[in-house]
Design a protein around this motif. Sequence first.
Motif, PDB file in Angstrom:
ATOM      1  N   ILE A 168       0.786  -1.254   0.011  1.00 55.89           N
ATOM      2  CA  ILE A 168      -0.041   0.159  -0.033  1.00 55.89           C
ATOM      3  C   ILE A 168       0.869   1.214  -0.039  1.00 55.89           C
ATOM      4  O   ILE A 168       1.831   1.463   0.694  1.00 55.89           O
ATOM      5  N   LEU A 169       0.586   2.085  -1.023  1.00 58.95           N
ATOM      6  CA  LEU A 169       1.256   3.485  -0.972  1.00 58.95           C
ATOM      7  C   LEU A 169       0.516   4.318  -0.373  1.00 58.95           C
ATOM      8  O   LEU A 169      -0.580   4.625  -0.568  1.00 58.95           O
ATOM      9  N   VAL A 170       1.024   5.397   0.836  1.00 61.18           N
ATOM     10  CA  VAL A 170       0.454   6.045   1.581  1.00 61.18           C
ATOM     11  C   VAL A 170       0.990   7.415   1.576  1.00 61.18           C
ATOM     12  O   VAL A 170       2.399   7.366   1.759  1.00 61.18           O
ATOM     13  N   ILE A 171       0.458   8.606   1.201  1.00 62.15           N
ATOM     14  CA  ILE A 171       0.894   9.781   1.268  1.00 62.15           C
ATOM     15  C   ILE A 171       0.516  10.701   2.179  1.00 62.15           C
ATOM     16  O   ILE A 171      -0.841  10.684   2.171  1.00 62.15           O
ATOM     17  N   VAL A 172       1.045  11.790   2.854  1.00 63.82           N
ATOM     18  CA  VAL A 172       0.644  12.589   3.487  1.00 63.82           C
ATOM     19  C   VAL A 172       0.926  13.866   2.815  1.00 63.82           C
ATOM     20  O   VAL A 172       2.140  14.179   2.605  1.00 63.82           O
ATOM     21  N   TYR A 173      -0.097  14.942   2.525  1.00 65.08           N
ATOM     22  CA  TYR A 173       0.364  15.951   1.457  1.00 65.08           C
ATOM     23  C   TYR A 173      -0.479  17.159   2.078  1.00 65.08           C
ATOM     24  O   TYR A 173      -1.265  16.955   3.006  1.00 65.08           O
ATOM     25  N   ASN A 174      -0.062  18.428   1.622  1.00 62.86           N
ATOM     26  CA  ASN A 174      -0.893  19.521   1.691  1.00 62.86           C
ATOM     27  C   ASN A 174      -1.134  20.249   0.503  1.00 62.86           C
ATOM     28  O   ASN A 174      -0.152  20.630  -0.124  1.00 62.86           O
ATOM     29  N   GLY A 175      -2.143  20.286  -0.043  1.00 71.67           N
ATOM     30  CA  GLY A 175      -2.647  20.807  -1.289  1.00 71.67           C
ATOM     31  C   GLY A 175      -3.924  20.550  -1.794  1.00 71.67           C
ATOM     32  O   GLY A 175      -4.739  19.936  -1.006  1.00 71.67           O
ATOM     33  N   SER A 176      -4.264  21.025  -2.765  1.00 70.46           N
ATOM     34  CA  SER A 176      -5.654  21.064  -3.456  1.00 70.46           C
ATOM     35  C   SER A 176      -5.976  19.968  -4.240  1.00 70.46           C
ATOM     36  O   SER A 176      -7.061  19.680  -4.841  1.00 70.46           O
ATOM     37  N   GLU A 177      -4.941  19.277  -4.734  1.00 72.65           N
ATOM     38  CA  GLU A 177      -5.031  18.116  -5.596  1.00 72.65           C
ATOM     39  C   GLU A 177      -4.159  16.901  -5.219  1.00 72.65           C
ATOM     40  O   GLU A 177      -3.136  16.837  -4.554  1.00 72.65           O
ATOM     41  N   ASN A 178      -4.978  15.515  -5.686  1.00 72.27           N
ATOM     42  CA  ASN A 178      -4.208  14.188  -5.295  1.00 72.27           C
ATOM     43  C   ASN A 178      -2.991  14.555  -6.042  1.00 72.27           C
ATOM     44  O   ASN A 178      -2.585  14.675  -7.227  1.00 72.27           O
ATOM     45  N   PRO A 179      -1.749  13.934  -5.271  1.00 69.52           N
ATOM     46  CA  PRO A 179      -0.557  14.160  -6.024  1.00 69.52           C
ATOM     47  C   PRO A 179      -0.136  13.290  -7.054  1.00 69.52           C
ATOM     48  O   PRO A 179       0.864  13.494  -7.907  1.00 69.52           O
ATOM     49  N   PHE A 180      -0.764  12.127  -6.998  1.00 71.53           N
ATOM     50  CA  PHE A 180      -0.166  11.281  -7.970  1.00 71.53           C
ATOM     51  C   PHE A 180      -1.147  10.771  -9.164  1.00 71.53           C
ATOM     52  O   PHE A 180      -0.647  10.078 -10.156  1.00 71.53           O
ATOM     53  N   PHE A 181      -2.341  11.097  -9.097  1.00 72.45           N
ATOM     54  CA  PHE A 181      -3.384  11.001 -10.527  1.00 72.45           C
ATOM     55  C   PHE A 181      -4.636  12.034 -10.385  1.00 72.45           C
ATOM     56  O   PHE A 181      -4.792  12.266  -9.357  1.00 72.45           O
ATOM     57  N   LYS A 182      -4.952  12.066 -11.539  1.00 71.86           N
ATOM     58  CA  LYS A 182      -6.414  12.512 -11.672  1.00 71.86           C
ATOM     59  C   LYS A 182      -7.268  11.894 -12.601  1.00 71.86           C
ATOM     60  O   LYS A 182      -6.587  11.670 -13.642  1.00 71.86           O
ATOM     61  N   GLY A 214      -9.439  11.108 -15.453  1.00 70.94           N
ATOM     62  CA  GLY A 214      -9.734  11.650 -16.796  1.00 70.94           C
ATOM     63  C   GLY A 214      -8.363  12.107 -17.463  1.00 70.94           C
ATOM     64  O   GLY A 214      -8.170  12.591 -18.838  1.00 70.94           O
ATOM     65  N   GLU A 215      -7.168  12.075 -16.959  1.00 71.12           N
ATOM     66  CA  GLU A 215      -6.078  12.504 -17.526  1.00 71.12           C
ATOM     67  C   GLU A 215      -5.201  11.004 -17.746  1.00 71.12           C
ATOM     68  O   GLU A 215      -5.489  10.041 -16.969  1.00 71.12           O
ATOM     69  N   ASN A 216      -4.310  11.065 -18.565  1.00 73.10           N
ATOM     70  CA  ASN A 216      -3.383   9.979 -18.747  1.00 73.10           C
ATOM     71  C   ASN A 216      -2.284   9.811 -17.713  1.00 73.10           C
ATOM     72  O   ASN A 216      -1.987  10.572 -16.962  1.00 73.10           O
ATOM     73  N   ASP A 217      -1.621   8.296 -17.610  1.00 70.43           N
ATOM     74  CA  ASP A 217      -0.808   7.944 -16.639  1.00 70.43           C
ATOM     75  C   ASP A 217       0.229   9.110 -16.877  1.00 70.43           C
ATOM     76  O   ASP A 217       0.647   9.459 -17.864  1.00 70.43           O
ATOM     77  N   ARG A 218       0.786   9.605 -15.644  1.00 65.71           N
ATOM     78  CA  ARG A 218       1.854  10.734 -15.761  1.00 65.71           C
ATOM     79  C   ARG A 218       3.320  10.165 -15.861  1.00 65.71           C
ATOM     80  O   ARG A 218       4.164  11.078 -16.067  1.00 65.71           O
ATOM     81  N   GLY A 219       3.697   9.040 -15.937  1.00 64.79           N
ATOM     82  CA  GLY A 219       4.856   8.462 -16.178  1.00 64.79           C
ATOM     83  C   GLY A 219       5.681   8.343 -14.960  1.00 64.79           C
ATOM     84  O   GLY A 219       6.909   8.283 -15.231  1.00 64.79           O
ATOM     85  N   GLU A 220       5.096   8.425 -13.692  1.00 62.06           N
ATOM     86  CA  GLU A 220       5.749   8.683 -12.379  1.00 62.06           C
ATOM     87  C   GLU A 220       6.048   7.548 -11.731  1.00 62.06           C
ATOM     88  O   GLU A 220       6.661   7.339 -10.613  1.00 62.06           O
ATOM     89  N   GLY A 221       5.342   6.410 -12.109  1.00 62.44           N
ATOM     90  CA  GLY A 221       5.290   4.943 -11.522  1.00 62.44           C
ATOM     91  C   GLY A 221       3.821   4.541 -11.209  1.00 62.44           C
ATOM     92  O   GLY A 221       4.063   3.462 -10.857  1.00 62.44           O
ATOM     93  N   LEU A 222       2.979   5.269 -11.346  1.00 64.94           N
ATOM     94  CA  LEU A 222       1.445   4.648 -11.177  1.00 64.94           C
ATOM     95  C   LEU A 222       1.224   3.425 -11.907  1.00 64.94           C
ATOM     96  O   LEU A 222       0.677   2.473 -11.740  1.00 64.94           O
ATOM     97  N   LYS A 223       1.821   3.421 -13.294  1.00 67.64           N
ATOM     98  CA  LYS A 223       1.776   2.276 -14.155  1.00 67.64           C
ATOM     99  C   LYS A 223       2.395   1.178 -13.700  1.00 67.64           C
ATOM    100  O   LYS A 223       1.608   0.137 -13.447  1.00 67.64           O
ATOM    101  N   GLU A 224       3.584   1.046 -13.029  1.00 68.37           N
ATOM    102  CA  GLU A 224       4.205   0.021 -12.297  1.00 68.37           C
ATOM    103  C   GLU A 224       3.281  -0.491 -11.382  1.00 68.37           C
ATOM    104  O   GLU A 224       3.254  -1.586 -10.884  1.00 68.37           O
ATOM    105  N   LEU A 225       2.428   0.603 -10.413  1.00 70.16           N
ATOM    106  CA  LEU A 225       1.867   0.028  -9.291  1.00 70.16           C
ATOM    107  C   LEU A 225       0.642  -0.533  -9.714  1.00 70.16           C
ATOM    108  O   LEU A 225       0.297  -1.661  -9.265  1.00 70.16           O
ATOM    109  N   ALA A 226      -0.327  -0.109 -11.046  1.00 66.80           N
ATOM    110  CA  ALA A 226      -1.330  -0.677 -11.231  1.00 66.80           C
ATOM    111  C   ALA A 226      -1.306  -1.958 -11.989  1.00 66.80           C
ATOM    112  O   ALA A 226      -2.060  -2.814 -12.079  1.00 66.80           O
TER     113      ALA A 226
END
Length: 428
Positions: free
Chosen positions: A254-268, A270-282
């Motif tokens: 399980i990936l757990v992130i604590v953050y402060n901001g207005s958007e989810n840091p690793f995906f949204k 309706g958008e394509n995978d950002r190439g930051e590693g979410l594809k490898e997780l999924a």
Amino acid sequence: MIKPLLGLSLTALIFSSCTKDHDPQPQPRTISIENVLDSKPLVQSGTFKGAGAPPVILPGQSISFSFSASKNQRLTFATMYGWSNDLFFAPENPGIRLYGDDGTPITGEISSKIKLWDNGTRVNGKPGMALVHPGTAEAAKRNIKEVNGMDDYGHTFLPASQLMKVSLNYDGSSMFTVTIKNQSGGTANETPFSPGNWAISYVAGNDLLLPEPIYSKDKVTTEALTRIAEAGDNGPMSAMLTGLTGIFTPLSPILVIVYNGSENPFFKSGENDRGEGLKELAQKGNADMLAKALTGKGGVKNVYVLKEPNSTVLLPKISGNPGGKVSQSLSLMPGDRIAISTMYGFSNDWFFATKGNGIDGSTTGDVSSSIGLYDNGTAIDQFPGAGITQFNLAGTPLAESKAIAPVPNPNQFTTLPAIGSMIKVTLQ
């Protein structure tokens, strides 16, 4: 000059003290993620029957049904030898292989894999011209036994492969169609076949979860199988198999992130995978690349990858055993939010993740309603738990490029339980 300065110093000291007393303090929290899926051992099951009334498969007639399967999964089925007291056709357990060792689909005639079996509940009469012989009940139920040329009462039978022709066709993308033809016409063992049942077991770690779903050789039969073998009634077996058919999947670390901001840091969505590693997780359940990409990213305060100490993955509930669970202590400030993600293990690229802008860190209790199931859009989907290109079933995902989107439920493959019946997230 001294008094004003002294008064100013006292004021500053008092103000400073009050400010420190009211500074926001970090709040200790513990987040827990559990696999709460009440898993089932069969990935698919179904029925088949003839087109007439009664719906038997007469000599010369054929029926077909389709299913998905991954490597190491097996097909099994059962249908009554209609003009008998309690005989039935079925493959020998654990069923018919569908792929070779190299992953090549097996196609063509597979009739040699079919056997004729004695259910052990009726004294066999000479096979004759009646759909069902009432027969005489066995004094004591005998174990299920193969009828190999001759039964225990001296009645002779041709090999099952001369009475039933079974062939496999590979339709692509892990889909097969099996055709069963009654070719007993004109033989000494001419008979109709009854409506029947079929099943495919999940595979976990190369082992079938239910290698004998319909019958067990050399063991006493079940009431559901007896209804097929004696009367050609596949209803009770259908009910039994349906109760054993459903969803089975582990959850990846399980990936757990604590953050402060207005958007989810690793995906949204309706958008394509950002190439930051979410594809490898999924696709593969590997969260390390995404964790590294997010560490130190603007607004991200802490990144954790949580693993079960013994099995790494979080297994579902199996045979009464509880599902896997991981926990992490957090120190949260006002305004902090939490996002998590984990792979739906038996898929091509599905993943669970917090919806929208994550979980408010001030929330406590069950926050599973914040979780959604998403399709990463980077691998062609197949039936979950029965796809030859699914990484966790020894496959290689086939690439595609689509926007990340929620997984429909029901979807083109199956109906999933509610999200909260698969993954539970609590914050205390």
